[in-house]
Design a protein around this motif. Structure first.
Motif, PDB file in Angstrom:
ATOM      1  N   VAL A   1      -0.872  -8.560   3.292  1.00 36.33           N
ATOM      2  CA  VAL A   1       0.201  -8.097   4.158  1.00 36.33           C
ATOM      3  C   VAL A   1       0.983  -7.004   3.427  1.00 36.33           C
ATOM      4  CG1 VAL A   1       2.321  -8.720   5.361  1.00 36.33           C
ATOM      5  CG2 VAL A   1       0.397 -10.316   5.319  1.00 36.33           C
ATOM      6  N   LEU A   2       1.077  -5.838   4.036  1.00 34.90           N
ATOM      7  CA  LEU A   2       1.913  -4.776   3.496  1.00 34.90           C
ATOM      8  C   LEU A   2       3.364  -5.099   3.832  1.00 34.90           C
ATOM      9  CD1 LEU A   2       2.348  -1.967   2.205  1.00 34.90           C
ATOM     10  CD2 LEU A   2       1.986  -0.984   4.485  1.00 34.90           C
ATOM     11  N   VAL A   3       4.159  -5.392   2.813  1.00 36.26           N
ATOM     12  CA  VAL A   3       5.561  -5.747   3.021  1.00 36.26           C
ATOM     13  C   VAL A   3       6.392  -4.493   3.234  1.00 36.26           C
ATOM     14  CG1 VAL A   3       7.585  -6.841   1.981  1.00 36.26           C
ATOM     15  CG2 VAL A   3       5.309  -7.863   1.693  1.00 36.26           C
ATOM     16  N   LYS A   4       6.196  -3.489   2.372  1.00 29.42           N
ATOM     17  CA  LYS A   4       6.880  -2.212   2.557  1.00 29.42           C
ATOM     18  C   LYS A   4       6.217  -1.144   1.700  1.00 29.42           C
ATOM     19  CE  LYS A   4      10.557  -3.652  -0.647  1.00 29.42           C
ATOM     20  NZ  LYS A   4      12.009  -3.847  -0.797  1.00 29.42           N
ATOM     21  N   LYS A   5       6.434   0.097   2.109  1.00 30.75           N
ATOM     22  CA  LYS A   5       5.942   1.248   1.378  1.00 30.75           C
ATOM     23  C   LYS A   5       7.099   2.211   1.166  1.00 30.75           C
ATOM     24  CE  LYS A   5       2.489   4.966   1.409  1.00 30.75           C
ATOM     25  NZ  LYS A   5       1.317   5.552   2.100  1.00 30.75           N
ATOM     26  N   LEU A   6       7.236   2.699  -0.068  1.00 33.75           N
ATOM     27  CA  LEU A   6       8.376   3.528  -0.428  1.00 33.75           C
ATOM     28  C   LEU A   6       7.916   4.792  -1.128  1.00 33.75           C
ATOM     29  CD1 LEU A   6      10.423   0.609  -1.989  1.00 33.75           C
ATOM     30  CD2 LEU A   6      10.906   1.631   0.236  1.00 33.75           C
ATOM     31  N   SER A   7       8.683   5.846  -0.955  1.00 31.39           N
ATOM     32  CA  SER A   7       8.482   7.075  -1.715  1.00 31.39           C
ATOM     33  C   SER A   7       9.563   7.155  -2.780  1.00 31.39           C
ATOM     34  CB  SER A   7       8.546   8.300  -0.801  1.00 31.39           C
ATOM     35  OG  SER A   7       7.489   8.293   0.128  1.00 31.39           O
ATOM     36  N   ILE A   8       9.190   7.600  -3.954  1.00 29.40           N
ATOM     37  CA  ILE A   8      10.138   7.693  -5.064  1.00 29.40           C
ATOM     38  C   ILE A   8      10.701   9.104  -5.107  1.00 29.40           C
ATOM     39  CG2 ILE A   8      10.450   7.419  -7.549  1.00 29.40           C
ATOM     40  CD1 ILE A   8       8.014   5.575  -7.523  1.00 29.40           C
ATOM     41  N   LYS A   9      12.008   9.214  -5.000  1.00 31.99           N
ATOM     42  CA  LYS A   9      12.653  10.523  -4.999  1.00 31.99           C
ATOM     43  C   LYS A   9      12.476  11.196  -6.357  1.00 31.99           C
ATOM     44  CE  LYS A   9      16.204   9.252  -1.607  1.00 31.99           C
ATOM     45  NZ  LYS A   9      17.665   9.110  -1.361  1.00 31.99           N
TER      46      LYS A   9
ATOM     47  N   GLU B   1       6.402  13.206  -7.691  1.00 34.35           N
ATOM     48  CA  GLU B   1       5.291  13.603  -6.825  1.00 34.35           C
ATOM     49  C   GLU B   1       4.031  12.801  -7.108  1.00 34.35           C
ATOM     50  OE1 GLU B   1       4.656  17.772  -7.046  1.00 34.35           O
ATOM     51  OE2 GLU B   1       6.623  18.305  -6.222  1.00 34.35           O
ATOM     52  N   THR B   2       3.860  12.375  -8.339  1.00 35.09           N
ATOM     53  CA  THR B   2       2.716  11.540  -8.708  1.00 35.09           C
ATOM     54  C   THR B   2       3.219  10.385  -9.558  1.00 35.09           C
ATOM     55  OG1 THR B   2       2.240  12.811 -10.714  1.00 35.09           O
ATOM     56  CG2 THR B   2       1.117  13.487  -8.684  1.00 35.09           C
ATOM     57  N   CYS B   3       2.675   9.213  -9.334  1.00 31.74           N
ATOM     58  CA  CYS B   3       3.068   8.021 -10.087  1.00 31.74           C
ATOM     59  C   CYS B   3       2.031   7.776 -11.176  1.00 31.74           C
ATOM     60  CB  CYS B   3       3.185   6.828  -9.139  1.00 31.74           C
ATOM     61  SG  CYS B   3       3.763   5.306  -9.918  1.00 31.74           S
ATOM     62  N   ASP B   4       2.271   8.344 -12.364  1.00 29.84           N
ATOM     63  CA  ASP B   4       1.325   8.169 -13.469  1.00 29.84           C
ATOM     64  C   ASP B   4       1.356   6.748 -14.015  1.00 29.84           C
ATOM     65  OD1 ASP B   4       0.570  10.814 -13.241  1.00 29.84           O
ATOM     66  OD2 ASP B   4       1.939  11.513 -14.799  1.00 29.84           O
TER      67      ASP B   4
END
Length: 365
Positions: free
Chosen positions: A39-47, A50-53
């Motif tokens: 179940v996808l609980v939530k999806k967020l973008s990090i301010k 641009e890339t999450c190393d």
């Protein structure tokens, strides 16, 4: 009756096996879908990212995230940046990945630009050197603070470059090891060679300690997951998917013979990156080749692709954290997004014994 085998005149010498199984259906697809819910609980973008190393979890909303030379502590609920570090090593310049980790007390450990292991206190007020670099050959590639034992694991590797016979290309050769430090900074164990004196690791880019004490290493140099027991003895190596094509009429007898001949070859599919374990001692690893997350049991048997590029919220998974407090799986993607998943393992049954699955409420306050 023709008794000629398709392999009578066949040799694997000089054969490229890289994509030989690409596109074949995974084994037990019905079985795996019935056993697990996701179940996808939530999806967020990090301010500002641009890339999450790489990422390290502090609390339910606060997480350290690295993009290149930018490492920030951010609040995912508000987007606020609480702290920024400027001396964290750049992952890709070091052929590294897991350049920081948070311990049970909330302190951050990270590899700095000088390749020392530093400790940033929970209150963000004090930075100290926890492990000082003493070798110009063995360089840190990853680290992990164990939730289970409290120990710090540091993955190191030697990278040598040899001139290729063509006179131009350098051949990279890796040799890796994993050091274990206790909470006082004392070196207590080194995982390096197996009983036959072979190297256990090539380039350890991410590490986890399982609930049974196993040390689980994502080795990008070998394109495998390497697991040792708590005493450092090799338990198993996982190198990718095995496929079952015998029930598929689209494949010829030669395909089936070839599958039989090569089914135990390692490293055909998996390009391992982020790795973690869950309370059931399952091992989860990002596969950057297929943009998926493999789930293995504690003995290295593939259970399923827990997430694929077709799963809601998934694009390019690169980082994994299992939060034992909220029982959520955090997946950081190369596009700078973070997705949180809840999954549930049902009792193991055969497909014809599957019971209706429990409906999981995805609504949260």
């Amino acid at each position: 009756m023709d008794t000629t085998s398709p392999f009578d005149n066949f040799s694997l010498e000089n054969t490229d096996l890289t994509n030989i199984f690409k596109g074949w259906p995974p084994r037990n697809s019905l079985f795996q879908e019935q056993l697990f819910s996701r179940v996808l609980v939530k999806k967020l973008s990090i301010k500002g990212i641009e890339t999450c190393d790489h990422m390290s979890l502090v609390s339910e909303n606060r997480v350290w995230v690295t993009e290149g030379n930018n490492t920030i502590l951010t609040d995912l609920a508000t987007g606020d940046v609480f702290h920024r570090l400027t001396d964290v090593c750049v992952p890709m310049e070091l052929c590294a990945k897991a350049v920081h980790s948070v311990n049970r007390d909330g302190d951050l450990f990270y590899i700095d630009r000088d390749l020392n292991i530093n400790k940033l206190s929970k209150d963000l007020g004090t930075i100290s050197t926890f492990v000082r670099k003493t070798s110009s050959v063995w360089l840190p590639r990853s680290l992990y603070c164990s939730v289970r034992s409290g120990d710090l694991f540091v993955g190191l590797a030697i990278i040598t470059r040899e001139l290729h016979s063509n006179g131009f290309t350098y051949v990279h050769k890796y040799e890796g090891k994993v050091n274990r430090y206790d909470e006082s900074g004392q070196l207590t164990q080194t995982l390096h060679r197996n009983f036959d004196e072979s190297y256990l690791f090539s380039c350890p880019v991410d590490i986890s300690e399982n609930s049974n004490g196993d040390v689980v290493v994502s080795d990008f140099g070998k394109s495998v997951v390497v697991v040792t027991d708590r005493w450092g003895s090799h338990r198993f190596t996982y190198g990718g998917l095995y496929y079952d094509i015998y029930s598929n009429e689209d494949y010829t007898d030669f395909d089936k013979y070839f599958y039989t001949f090569t089914r135990y070859q390692q490293g055909l599919d998996l390009w391992p990156w982020g790795i973690c374990t869950d309370p059931m001692s399952n091992i989860l690893v990002c596969d950057v080749h297929n943009d998926s997350v493999h789930m293995l049991d504690k003995d290295g048997q593939l259970l399923l692709h827990l997430l694929t590029d077709q799963s809601p919220g998934i694009s390019t998974p690169r980082n994994l954290i299992y939060d034992f407090k909220t029982q959520l799986l955090w997946v950081g993607s190369f596009d700078g997004t973070v997705s949180l998943y809840e999954y549930n393992q049902q009792r193991l049954t055969y497909p014809d014994e599957i019971e209706p699955m429990e409906v999981i409420d995805t609504k949260r306050e």
